[in-house]
Design a protein around this motif. Structure first.
Motif, PDB file in Angstrom:
ATOM      1  N   ALA A  70      53.789  38.038  45.195  1.00 20.14           N
ATOM      2  CA  ALA A  70      54.691  37.289  46.086  1.00 20.14           C
ATOM      3  C   ALA A  70      54.123  35.906  46.407  1.00 20.14           C
ATOM      4  O   ALA A  70      54.677  35.191  47.238  1.00 20.14           O
ATOM      5  CB  ALA A  70      54.903  38.087  47.377  1.00 20.14           C
ATOM      6  N   GLY A  71      52.995  35.543  45.770  1.00 19.18           N
ATOM      7  CA  GLY A  71      52.419  34.207  45.968  1.00 19.18           C
ATOM      8  C   GLY A  71      51.619  34.083  47.251  1.00 19.18           C
ATOM      9  O   GLY A  71      51.348  32.983  47.717  1.00 19.18           O
ATOM     10  N   LEU A  72      51.213  35.215  47.819  1.00 20.44           N
ATOM     11  CA  LEU A  72      50.460  35.190  49.074  1.00 20.44           C
ATOM     12  C   LEU A  72      48.967  35.273  48.769  1.00 20.44           C
ATOM     13  O   LEU A  72      48.563  35.710  47.676  1.00 20.44           O
ATOM     14  CB  LEU A  72      50.891  36.366  49.963  1.00 20.44           C
ATOM     15  CG  LEU A  72      52.401  36.487  50.186  1.00 20.44           C
ATOM     16  CD1 LEU A  72      52.731  37.719  51.011  1.00 20.44           C
ATOM     17  CD2 LEU A  72      52.949  35.229  50.856  1.00 20.44           C
ATOM     18  N   GLU A  73      48.156  34.882  49.752  1.00 15.95           N
ATOM     19  CA  GLU A  73      46.706  34.903  49.546  1.00 15.95           C
ATOM     20  C   GLU A  73      46.182  36.302  49.861  1.00 15.95           C
ATOM     21  O   GLU A  73      46.271  36.772  50.996  1.00 15.95           O
ATOM     22  CB  GLU A  73      46.059  33.872  50.472  1.00 15.95           C
ATOM     23  CG  GLU A  73      44.593  33.662  50.195  1.00 15.95           C
ATOM     24  CD  GLU A  73      43.934  32.829  51.296  1.00 15.95           C
ATOM     25  OE1 GLU A  73      44.573  31.879  51.782  1.00 15.95           O
ATOM     26  OE2 GLU A  73      42.798  33.169  51.655  1.00 15.95           O
ATOM     27  N   ALA A  74      45.708  36.984  48.833  1.00 18.70           N
ATOM     28  CA  ALA A  74      45.202  38.352  49.009  1.00 18.70           C
ATOM     29  C   ALA A  74      44.076  38.557  48.000  1.00 18.70           C
ATOM     30  O   ALA A  74      44.312  38.871  46.843  1.00 18.70           O
ATOM     31  CB  ALA A  74      46.322  39.364  48.783  1.00 18.70           C
ATOM     32  N   GLU A  75      42.855  38.345  48.492  1.00 22.67           N
ATOM     33  CA  GLU A  75      41.695  38.460  47.601  1.00 22.67           C
ATOM     34  C   GLU A  75      40.838  39.631  48.064  1.00 22.67           C
ATOM     35  O   GLU A  75      40.778  39.905  49.269  1.00 22.67           O
ATOM     36  CB  GLU A  75      40.814  37.218  47.695  1.00 22.67           C
ATOM     37  CG  GLU A  75      41.457  35.908  47.321  1.00 22.67           C
ATOM     38  CD  GLU A  75      40.500  34.770  47.677  1.00 22.67           C
ATOM     39  OE1 GLU A  75      39.487  34.623  46.976  1.00 22.67           O
ATOM     40  OE2 GLU A  75      40.763  34.099  48.673  1.00 22.67           O
ATOM     41  N   ALA A  76      40.173  40.267  47.130  1.00 17.19           N
ATOM     42  CA  ALA A  76      39.260  41.356  47.498  1.00 17.19           C
ATOM     43  C   ALA A  76      38.361  41.656  46.320  1.00 17.19           C
ATOM     44  O   ALA A  76      38.687  41.311  45.176  1.00 17.19           O
ATOM     45  CB  ALA A  76      40.060  42.604  47.881  1.00 17.19           C
ATOM     46  N   ASP A  77      37.226  42.312  46.592  1.00 20.98           N
ATOM     47  CA  ASP A  77      36.475  42.843  45.455  1.00 20.98           C
ATOM     48  C   ASP A  77      37.129  44.171  45.061  1.00 20.98           C
ATOM     49  O   ASP A  77      38.046  44.661  45.758  1.00 20.98           O
ATOM     50  CB  ASP A  77      34.983  42.982  45.794  1.00 20.98           C
ATOM     51  CG  ASP A  77      34.696  44.010  46.884  1.00 20.98           C
ATOM     52  OD1 ASP A  77      35.663  44.576  47.440  1.00 20.98           O
ATOM     53  OD2 ASP A  77      33.523  44.232  47.193  1.00 20.98           O
ATOM     54  N   ALA A  78      36.694  44.746  43.950  1.00 16.52           N
ATOM     55  CA  ALA A  78      37.392  45.930  43.413  1.00 16.52           C
ATOM     56  C   ALA A  78      37.391  47.077  44.424  1.00 16.52           C
ATOM     57  O   ALA A  78      38.414  47.746  44.629  1.00 16.52           O
ATOM     58  CB  ALA A  78      36.734  46.361  42.104  1.00 16.52           C
TER      59      ALA A  78
ATOM     60  N   VAL B  13      35.688  48.582  54.768  1.00 17.64           N
ATOM     61  CA  VAL B  13      35.914  47.260  54.189  1.00 17.64           C
ATOM     62  C   VAL B  13      35.701  46.215  55.285  1.00 17.64           C
ATOM     63  O   VAL B  13      35.979  46.468  56.464  1.00 17.64           O
ATOM     64  CB  VAL B  13      37.342  47.158  53.588  1.00 17.64           C
ATOM     65  CG1 VAL B  13      38.428  47.193  54.655  1.00 17.64           C
ATOM     66  CG2 VAL B  13      37.516  45.919  52.735  1.00 17.64           C
ATOM     67  N   ARG B  14      35.187  45.074  54.922  1.00 21.23           N
ATOM     68  CA  ARG B  14      35.168  43.911  55.837  1.00 21.23           C
ATOM     69  C   ARG B  14      36.450  43.132  55.557  1.00 21.23           C
ATOM     70  O   ARG B  14      36.632  42.631  54.449  1.00 21.23           O
ATOM     71  CB  ARG B  14      33.911  43.082  55.544  1.00 21.23           C
ATOM     72  CG  ARG B  14      33.907  41.681  56.097  1.00 21.23           C
ATOM     73  CD  ARG B  14      33.414  41.531  57.520  1.00 21.23           C
ATOM     74  NE  ARG B  14      32.298  42.287  57.958  1.00 21.23           N
ATOM     75  CZ  ARG B  14      31.033  41.811  58.082  1.00 21.23           C
ATOM     76  NH1 ARG B  14      30.759  40.586  57.759  1.00 21.23           N
ATOM     77  NH2 ARG B  14      30.076  42.588  58.551  1.00 21.23           N
TER      78      ARG B  14
ATOM     79  N   ARG C 147      40.256  39.535  51.868  1.00 19.59           N
ATOM     80  CA  ARG C 147      40.661  38.361  52.653  1.00 19.59           C
ATOM     81  C   ARG C 147      42.166  38.152  52.449  1.00 19.59           C
ATOM     82  O   ARG C 147      42.624  38.074  51.302  1.00 19.59           O
ATOM     83  CB  ARG C 147      39.886  37.137  52.181  1.00 19.59           C
ATOM     84  CG  ARG C 147      40.006  35.950  53.086  1.00 19.59           C
ATOM     85  CD  ARG C 147      39.123  34.787  52.627  1.00 19.59           C
ATOM     86  NE  ARG C 147      37.720  35.146  52.560  1.00 19.59           N
ATOM     87  CZ  ARG C 147      36.972  35.082  51.458  1.00 19.59           C
ATOM     88  NH1 ARG C 147      37.485  34.650  50.335  1.00 19.59           N
ATOM     89  NH2 ARG C 147      35.706  35.441  51.478  1.00 19.59           N
ATOM     90  N   LEU C 148      42.906  38.113  53.557  1.00 18.18           N
ATOM     91  CA  LEU C 148      44.370  38.000  53.483  1.00 18.18           C
ATOM     92  C   LEU C 148      44.847  36.836  54.330  1.00 18.18           C
ATOM     93  O   LEU C 148      44.285  36.597  55.416  1.00 18.18           O
ATOM     94  CB  LEU C 148      45.030  39.272  54.041  1.00 18.18           C
ATOM     95  CG  LEU C 148      44.562  40.618  53.486  1.00 18.18           C
ATOM     96  CD1 LEU C 148      45.214  41.753  54.296  1.00 18.18           C
ATOM     97  CD2 LEU C 148      44.937  40.755  52.016  1.00 18.18           C
ATOM     98  N   ASP C 149      45.886  36.135  53.880  1.00 13.67           N
ATOM     99  CA  ASP C 149      46.529  35.217  54.827  1.00 13.67           C
ATOM    100  C   ASP C 149      47.451  36.057  55.713  1.00 13.67           C
ATOM    101  O   ASP C 149      47.672  37.257  55.458  1.00 13.67           O
ATOM    102  CB  ASP C 149      47.249  34.054  54.119  1.00 13.67           C
ATOM    103  CG  ASP C 149      48.450  34.469  53.286  1.00 13.67           C
ATOM    104  OD1 ASP C 149      49.008  35.566  53.542  1.00 13.67           O
ATOM    105  OD2 ASP C 149      48.842  33.726  52.386  1.00 13.67           O
ATOM    106  N   VAL C 150      47.999  35.443  56.768  1.00 14.59           N
ATOM    107  CA  VAL C 150      48.721  36.245  57.766  1.00 14.59           C
ATOM    108  C   VAL C 150      50.010  36.848  57.187  1.00 14.59           C
ATOM    109  O   VAL C 150      50.467  37.907  57.626  1.00 14.59           O
ATOM    110  CB  VAL C 150      48.986  35.406  59.041  1.00 14.59           C
ATOM    111  CG1 VAL C 150      50.106  34.398  58.833  1.00 14.59           C
ATOM    112  CG2 VAL C 150      49.258  36.307  60.234  1.00 14.59           C
ATOM    113  N   HIS C 151      50.573  36.206  56.158  1.00 13.31           N
ATOM    114  CA  HIS C 151      51.775  36.764  55.533  1.00 13.31           C
ATOM    115  C   HIS C 151      51.431  37.997  54.699  1.00 13.31           C
ATOM    116  O   HIS C 151      52.124  39.021  54.766  1.00 13.31           O
ATOM    117  CB  HIS C 151      52.461  35.701  54.670  1.00 13.31           C
ATOM    118  CG  HIS C 151      53.069  34.611  55.485  1.00 13.31           C
ATOM    119  ND1 HIS C 151      52.464  33.400  55.676  1.00 13.31           N
ATOM    120  CD2 HIS C 151      54.213  34.571  56.205  1.00 13.31           C
ATOM    121  CE1 HIS C 151      53.223  32.649  56.467  1.00 13.31           C
ATOM    122  NE2 HIS C 151      54.285  33.342  56.801  1.00 13.31           N
ATOM    123  N   ALA C 152      50.344  37.896  53.915  1.00 16.19           N
ATOM    124  CA  ALA C 152      49.910  39.066  53.139  1.00 16.19           C
ATOM    125  C   ALA C 152      49.531  40.196  54.087  1.00 16.19           C
ATOM    126  O   ALA C 152      49.823  41.374  53.829  1.00 16.19           O
ATOM    127  CB  ALA C 152      48.728  38.689  52.253  1.00 16.19           C
TER     128      ALA C 152
END
Ligand SMILES: CC(C)(COP(=O)(O)OP(=O)(O)OC[C@H]1O[C@@H](n2cnc3c(N)ncnc32)[C@H](O)[C@@H]1OP(=O)(O)O)[C@@H](O)C(=O)NCCC(=O)NCCS
Length: 415
Positions: free
Chosen positions: A386-394, A310-311, A364-369
């Motif tokens: 938890a409202g944190l930034e955590a995006e990814a493709d499947a 994963v990148r 892509r994660l923020d530092v909390h995620a």
């Protein structure tokens, strides 16, 4: 930066600082080294406006802890005794000290920093994330008396001679966990913890260690509990049943026991009846901050059979970002039980897929995620809830969720 390592000469000033902040009575003027296994840091009062000689404006200690990481281990800086002198508060010294503490954690090769906050919000702004909480429940002992004894199990007193068996069993039973402390010297000295601590070890007929229960007899509080159970650990359900049956034997002297739990503690599924109560105490939270993303990933073994990559991009926008190596972009590959981590540029294009290959997965994660996930046992879905930034493709989401598997983090700070 004005943060420096403290020496034994600073010990009285540090003790005055922390006694003023946290209480603790008279401060003896006995200089001596700081405890082994800890790195004390501080800021001189003279470095601040109006500062005075022989006074510390701020101070904190970093414990050189090792924690379990899903079958591996990693170095973690446990932060304690952090205080700013009353005369120097309100001027931003907290952030300066914390940046110094985190930079030192990184220089010491620590992947994470961990603390038990009394004020989580001030640490959260600096990238710390709540990952666990320590819970205690009140267990009525009457019903445990009715448990039948488990055949093939017997109890052994824990003495100086048998304590090493208990320690080895603890290490074995928590090896696959996430965030549990390794409890090694010098932070956890060999030998028996001091009284009133006591314990019984459970063994099978062949003499193999199966579990243990550690306890302290206490004066009953308003919840009626006259026994503090620090830990109940066993290899299987029968072991836990045998230890609960033993716990029932205390019902002649107290009606209930206060039992400290791990996250999703298996004991909850073995207790025979209801009547469990909460203790009414403040729930201690555990926060972790990612100090070094690449190290946190590489120190975790990859699950057997997981091959893929994963990148991963981590975005650290907190004021402590420059003190850490959490922010960045990495190509993360799992193969043969090992995680390989290679730093890449955010602008680097994701390698195109070969003819028969699927495209490179990304996340892509923020530092909390990132702290929540890399501590283990949580999913990207948990982070989003938890409202944190955590995006990814499947593909990225499936890969990361599998890689960072295991039980949700638990931290118990002593036997
Ligand atoms: C808490 C403490 C460390 C803050 O130190 P400080 O140098 O005065 O803090 P700063 O001026 O750098 O402020 C840092 C942030 O904390 C906030 N803050 C400070 N004291 C606070 C308090 N009592 N409650 C809530 N927030 C507080 C500030 O508003 C500031 O927020 P910002 O980052 O959004 O600007 C200090 O008051 C102290 O030593 N208290 C006693 C010991 C203690 O509580 N230690 C921490 C144990 S977890």
């Amino acid at each position: 930066m004005s943060v420096r390592e403290l020496t034994s000469d600073d010990r009285p000033a540090y003790r005055r600082l922390t006694a003023q902040a946290f209480g603790g009575g008279a401060v003896e003027e006995v200089p001596g080294p700081f405890p082994e296994g800890e790195i004390p840091l501080g800021v001189d009062s003279t470095a601040r406006p109006g500062g005075q000689e022989g006074v510390l404006a701020a101070g904190a200690r970093i414990r050189r802890d090792t924690i379990a990481l899903g079958g591996g281990t990693t170095a973690c800086g446990g932060i304690g005794g952090l205080a700013v002198h009353p005369a120097h508060r309100g001027g931003g010294l907290f952030g300066e000290l914390l940046a110094g503490v985190l930079a030192r954690c990184g220089a010491e090769g620590m992947a994470f920093s961990m603390l038990y906050p009394s004020n989580p919000a001030i640490y959260r702004r600096h990238g710390y994330q709540v990952v666990a909480r320590t819970e205690r429940i009140v267990v009525p002992l009457g019903e445990l008396q009715r448990l039948r004894s488990v055949p093939g199990r017997r109890l052994v007193p824990v003495t100086e001679a048998t304590m090493p068996r208990l320690r080895r069993l603890y290490t074995k039973l928590t090896a696959e966990d996430n965030a549990m402390l390794r409890r090694e010297p010098p932070l956890f000295p060999a030998g028996l913890p001091s009284p009133p601590w006591g314990a019984v070890l459970l063994e099978d007929e062949a003499g193999a260690d199966r579990g243990y229960l550690s306890f302290s007899r206490i004066a009953p509080g308003s919840d009626g509990a006259g026994l503090e159970v620090h830990e109940i650990m066993g290899r299987d359900r029968d072991d836990l049943l045998a230890l609960l049956q033993h716990l029932g034997s205390w019902s002649t002297v107290t009606t209930a026991a206060r039992v400290r739990l791990r996250t999703e503690d298996p004991i909850l599924d073995v207790l025979p009846g209801g009547g469990l109560r909460t203790t009414g105490d403040i729930v201690p939270l555990v926060m972790m901050r990612l100090v070094d993303t690449a190290r946190a990933l590489a120190d975790r073994p990859a699950p057997a059979g997981l091959t893929g990559s994963v990148r991963l991009e981590v975005r650290d926008r907190t004021p402590s970002a420059t003190a850490c190596r959490a922010d960045g972009c990495w190509d993360v590959r799992a193969e043969g039980g090992v995680v390989h981590v290679e730093q890449t540029s955010r602008d680097e294009p994701i390698p195109p897929a070969g003819v028969h290959e699927t495209p490179q997965a990304w996340a892509r994660l923020d530092v909390h995620a990132a702290a929540l996930l890399l501590a283990g046992g949580r999913s990207l879905g948990d982070a989003r809830r938890a409202g944190l930034e955590a995006e990814a493709d499947a593909a990225g989401e499936a890969f990361i969720d599998t890689l960072l598997r295991g039980p949700r983090p638990s931290v118990l700070d002593a036997f």
